[in-house]
Motif scaffolding. Structure first.
Motif, PDB file in Angstrom:
ATOM      1  N   GLU A 166      -3.942   7.246  16.221  1.00 29.66           N
ATOM      2  CA  GLU A 166      -2.565   7.129  15.745  1.00 29.66           C
ATOM      3  C   GLU A 166      -1.581   7.279  16.893  1.00 29.66           C
ATOM      4  N   LYS A 191       7.452   7.292   4.418  1.00 23.41           N
ATOM      5  CA  LYS A 191       6.578   8.118   5.230  1.00 23.41           C
ATOM      6  C   LYS A 191       5.204   7.458   5.379  1.00 23.41           C
ATOM      7  N   GLU A 192       4.685   6.937   4.246  1.00 23.58           N
ATOM      8  CA  GLU A 192       3.362   6.318   4.256  1.00 23.58           C
ATOM      9  C   GLU A 192       3.366   5.042   5.092  1.00 23.58           C
ATOM     10  N   HIS A 229       1.416   4.109  -3.013  1.00 29.06           N
ATOM     11  CA  HIS A 229       1.283   5.527  -2.683  1.00 29.06           C
ATOM     12  C   HIS A 229       2.534   6.286  -3.146  1.00 29.06           C
ATOM     13  N   GLY A 230       3.720   5.721  -2.825  1.00 29.04           N
ATOM     14  CA  GLY A 230       4.979   6.352  -3.231  1.00 29.04           C
ATOM     15  C   GLY A 230       5.109   6.457  -4.733  1.00 29.04           C
ATOM     16  N   GLU A 235       0.842  -1.197   0.000  1.00 33.74           N
ATOM     17  CA  GLU A 235       0.000   0.000   0.000  1.00 33.74           C
ATOM     18  C   GLU A 235       0.882   1.252   0.000  1.00 33.74           C
ATOM     19  N   ALA A 236       1.912   1.228   0.847  1.00 31.00           N
ATOM     20  CA  ALA A 236       2.837   2.361   0.927  1.00 31.00           C
ATOM     21  C   ALA A 236       3.591   2.517  -0.392  1.00 31.00           C
ATOM     22  N   LYS A 282       3.242   5.831   8.637  1.00 30.90           N
ATOM     23  CA  LYS A 282       1.907   6.300   8.988  1.00 30.90           C
ATOM     24  C   LYS A 282       0.967   5.114   9.202  1.00 30.90           C
ATOM     25  N   ILE A 283       1.047   4.123   8.304  1.00 31.54           N
ATOM     26  CA  ILE A 283       0.184   2.942   8.419  1.00 31.54           C
ATOM     27  C   ILE A 283       0.522   2.177   9.707  1.00 31.54           C
ATOM     28  N   GLU A 293       8.367   9.108   0.118  1.00 27.62           N
ATOM     29  CA  GLU A 293       6.928   9.001   0.335  1.00 27.62           C
ATOM     30  C   GLU A 293       6.540   7.595   0.786  1.00 27.62           C
ATOM     31  N   ARG A 294       7.218   6.580   0.219  1.00 31.58           N
ATOM     32  CA  ARG A 294       6.919   5.202   0.591  1.00 31.58           C
ATOM     33  C   ARG A 294       7.212   4.978   2.079  1.00 31.58           C
TER      34      ARG A 294
END
Ligand SMILES: [Zn+2]
Length: 131
Positions: free
Chosen positions: A108, A89-90, A24-25, A20-21, A93-94, A86-87
């Motif tokens: 969170e 970071k995402e 997104h990236g 998923e990450a 976050k997950i 971004e990968r």
């Protein structure tokens, strides 16, 4: 209700979180790549068109399409950097996502914290919902 995941299910969850990450990236990196390449090639295009009379307009337009792949190559390492950033970071976050199994409240970065319903938050990676 929420039940505990088995270790295999947690590993599976981590895999899906990673993909998923990753997607997104890829999306953010792709947008950045396109914008940077077009801006670089386009900036050069406007620079030449404003230099009136130096080159014919058709020639400049032709060169824009010729230059786009070149600037695409120039922008690629930058886009790759953005993709990786971004990968990461995402994914973080997950992984920070938590859930209160008692009242289904998502949150969170508050593993172990008390929920207002009396329950306590757990990482969402360790729980799953079953009917
Ligand atoms: Zn709660």
């Amino acid at each position: 209700m929420w039940i505990q995941r088995t270790p295999e299910e947690v590993a599976k969850w981590q895999k899906s979180a990673e993909s998923e990450a990753c997607s997104h990236g890829r999306m953010i990196g792709g947008i950045v790549w396109l914008v940077v390449a077009v801006c670089l090639a386009g900036g050069w295009f406007f620079f030449l068109s404003s230099g009136a009379g130096i080159v014919g307009e058709r020639e400049v337009t032709g060169s824009f399409w010729l230059r786009l792949p070149i600037y695409g190559l120039v922008a690629a390492p930058f886009a790759y950097f953005v993709f990786r950033y971004e990968r990461k970071k995402e994914l973080a976050k997950i992984l920070r996502r938590t859930i209160c199994p008692k009242c289904d409240t998502p949150a969170e970065s508050n593993t172990g914290a008390a929920c207002k319903c009396g329950g306590s938050f757990v990482p969402s990676s360790t729980m799953k919902w079953v009917e």
